[in-house]
Design a protein around this motif. Structure first.
Motif, PDB file in Angstrom:
ATOM      1  N   SER A  28       0.814  -1.222   0.000  1.00 51.77           N
ATOM      2  CA  SER A  28       0.000   0.000   0.000  1.00 51.77           C
ATOM      3  C   SER A  28       0.852   1.279   0.000  1.00 51.77           C
ATOM      4  O   SER A  28       1.622   1.526   0.927  1.00 51.77           O
ATOM      5  CB  SER A  28      -0.887  -0.017   1.248  1.00 51.77           C
ATOM      6  N   PRO A  29       0.705   2.129  -1.027  1.00 49.11           N
ATOM      7  CA  PRO A  29       1.435   3.406  -1.067  1.00 49.11           C
ATOM      8  C   PRO A  29       1.054   4.319   0.106  1.00 49.11           C
ATOM      9  O   PRO A  29       1.898   5.074   0.599  1.00 49.11           O
ATOM     10  CB  PRO A  29       0.993   4.043  -2.392  1.00 49.11           C
ATOM     11  N   ALA A  30      -0.189   4.238   0.569  1.00 48.66           N
ATOM     12  CA  ALA A  30      -0.634   5.092   1.677  1.00 48.66           C
ATOM     13  C   ALA A  30       0.106   4.740   2.953  1.00 48.66           C
ATOM     14  O   ALA A  30       0.353   5.592   3.810  1.00 48.66           O
ATOM     15  CB  ALA A  30      -2.140   4.925   1.889  1.00 48.66           C
ATOM     16  N   TRP A  61       3.241   3.179   2.894  1.00 52.60           N
ATOM     17  CA  TRP A  61       4.695   3.237   2.720  1.00 52.60           C
ATOM     18  C   TRP A  61       5.243   4.639   2.469  1.00 52.60           C
ATOM     19  O   TRP A  61       6.382   4.934   2.840  1.00 52.60           O
ATOM     20  CB  TRP A  61       5.143   2.238   1.643  1.00 52.60           C
ATOM     21  N   THR A  62       4.457   5.532   1.857  1.00 59.90           N
ATOM     22  CA  THR A  62       4.971   6.882   1.607  1.00 59.90           C
ATOM     23  C   THR A  62       5.401   7.579   2.907  1.00 59.90           C
ATOM     24  O   THR A  62       6.538   8.067   3.001  1.00 59.90           O
ATOM     25  CB  THR A  62       3.941   7.718   0.820  1.00 59.90           C
ATOM     26  N   PHE A  70       8.730   6.137   4.275  1.00 61.58           N
ATOM     27  CA  PHE A  70       9.932   6.627   3.587  1.00 61.58           C
ATOM     28  C   PHE A  70      10.205   8.086   3.954  1.00 61.58           C
ATOM     29  O   PHE A  70      11.357   8.503   4.067  1.00 61.58           O
ATOM     30  CB  PHE A  70       9.783   6.475   2.067  1.00 61.58           C
TER      31      PHE A  70
END
Lengths: 294, 294
Positions: free
Chosen positions: B223-225, B227-228, B231
């Protein structure tokens, strides 16, 4: 049918295992530089007899499953020995060099170039697995150069052990496979290297690494003896994939450096599309299962 | 015991599931921005009741499992509301920023910073799994800042669902985890991107990709939500791991360019040592199983 398997490791051994389970009248002869592997293959029942190259004159089918640099040397010798009714096929992960090597051989029509998309990170006869090829793709190159009846015999065998067939020219094969296989191995090896260099205290890797790390680094367990000649033979394509991969990583790093996390999000969101691609792989396998009535 | 799970997705949902199976007298309250997720969690029996932040005044234990940027905003509010006997713990993959954020909070002693090394590439309440935490490590940071009796209660719960405990300071946690978790995700996302960009014809990916590609690219489904913000919060460490990873890839490419395949072989052979490291992970799990008498 007399089948000779040359290189009785993970791939050759699994091929022998499956062949024995689907064909009644098959006798399997094993040929391997490593006599310990041959003895182990006899013990495990992968092969019925040990053999030498000169015995190939009696072969109906030869399966060549050795590192791709060795194949370049051994395939012409095999073709020199086999009779006109024998089909010789192989499992190498690079096809351009090998096809070129035998293009002028008087027995070129006895050879069918193949590459089964199957394997594990393990090697040797003890790594052989039942069903390794089931629902996996075997890429066949230059089928038009193989005698029709001989390619037919090989295809019957491939289909009997559950493989799907895909036809491709050797140059396209090597270019595509650099992306979907060879690059994965390098990304995994270098990930393993980066973590091993940093985490001198392995206790920290044990405790902190989860299933995600294990999954991405799994291919770094693969055999260097098998992979070095693959990277060598497919050097131009692999270097191209590496350039693109490195460029994508640098771009991602730049986005982070610039605090452009909106675009970091979008990069990942677009790549999430790989979900459907991987589901596609699974669906393909399911369709094949239905077609086979299983 | 009244347990409030905030963020009822893969991690929060799995925590609720396991807690219900090991503790008799437990009532689980779910809090989530997404009402569909809450309804789904009720349907699936992950939670017993829907709740709001103001209900936290009655909580005995709060489990915070939301993206790490949201945790920075929500954790101080939670501590404002909970009573003196409530322990609040979390599952975030970055610890330095969160620990700093609440370091001066009057109820700092009610918070136990945690990070379970467990998960899958899926998300949402339907991704919740029984036994997700079994034999997995929960990294606890700044345990000395949590009231003794409260950390004791949290640890009993973690141990009841089968977790191993490892103590670490938040700065070391974020540095180590960048290597063994965050970098894997970027290597996988960029591998997926590189292949998707090249293979416009997805049929080619379906047919040519084997289990090796699927394994290395699995984390690119994440999920980008989630992992963003990870990072973002761990930017400095993650960029350092990326620099080292890119440098190792460039070195490998240079060796290929120079036809130094002897050293290509040695690079891979040295990295094969990861086999023992991964076996170490498995052995650890076996030892733990024996310790538990299972």
């Amino acid at each position: 049918m007399k089948v000779f398997v040359i290189g009785i490791g993970l791939i050759g051994g699994s091929f022998a295992l499956d062949l024995k389970s689907v064909m009644k009248k098959v006798e399997i002869y094993g040929i391997d530089e490593n006599d310990d592997h041959l003895e182990k293959a006899l013990d495990l029942g992968l092969i019925d007899h040990k053999a030498n190259l000169e015995d190939l004159k009696d072969a109906d089918l030869v399966y060549l499953a050795i590192p791709v640099d060795a194949s370049l040397e051994v395939l012409p010798k095999i073709l020199d020995i086999v009779n006109d009714n024998c089909v010789v096929t192989d499992a190498g992960s690079t096809k351009e060099h090998l096809c070129k090597k035998v293009s002028e051989h008087p027995k070129r029509r006895n050879y069918l170039a193949g590459h089964p998309i199957s394997g594990t990170e393990f090697s040797g006869p003890t790594a052989a697995l039942h069903g390794l090829f089931k629902n996996k793709t075997n890429i066949i190159c230059e089928v038009e150069k193989t005698a029709f009846k001989l390619q037919e015999r090989a295809l019957e065998v491939f289909q009997a052990i559950g493989m799907r067939i895909r036809y491709m020219d050797p140059v396209s094969h090597d270019r595509h496979i650099a992306y979907v296989s060879h690059l994965s191995h390098i990304s995994s090896f270098m990930l393993g290297k980066t973590v091993l260099e940093k985490e001198k205290n392995e206790r920290d890797i044990f405790d902190l690494a989860g299933s995600g790390f294990a999954s991405t680094v799994r291919l770094a367990k693969s055999s260097p003896a098998m992979w070095t000649p693959i990277f060598n033979q497919n050097k131009k394509n692999v270097m191209e994939t590496l350039d693109e991969y490195i460029s994508n990583l640098k771009h991602f790093r730049k986005l982070m450096e610039d605090d452009n996390f909106e675009e970091v999000f979008s990069e990942m969101e677009r790549t999430n599309h790989i979900r459907e691609v991987l589901n596609g792989i699974n669906q393909n396998e399911e369709i094949k299962l239905q077609e086979n009535g299983k």
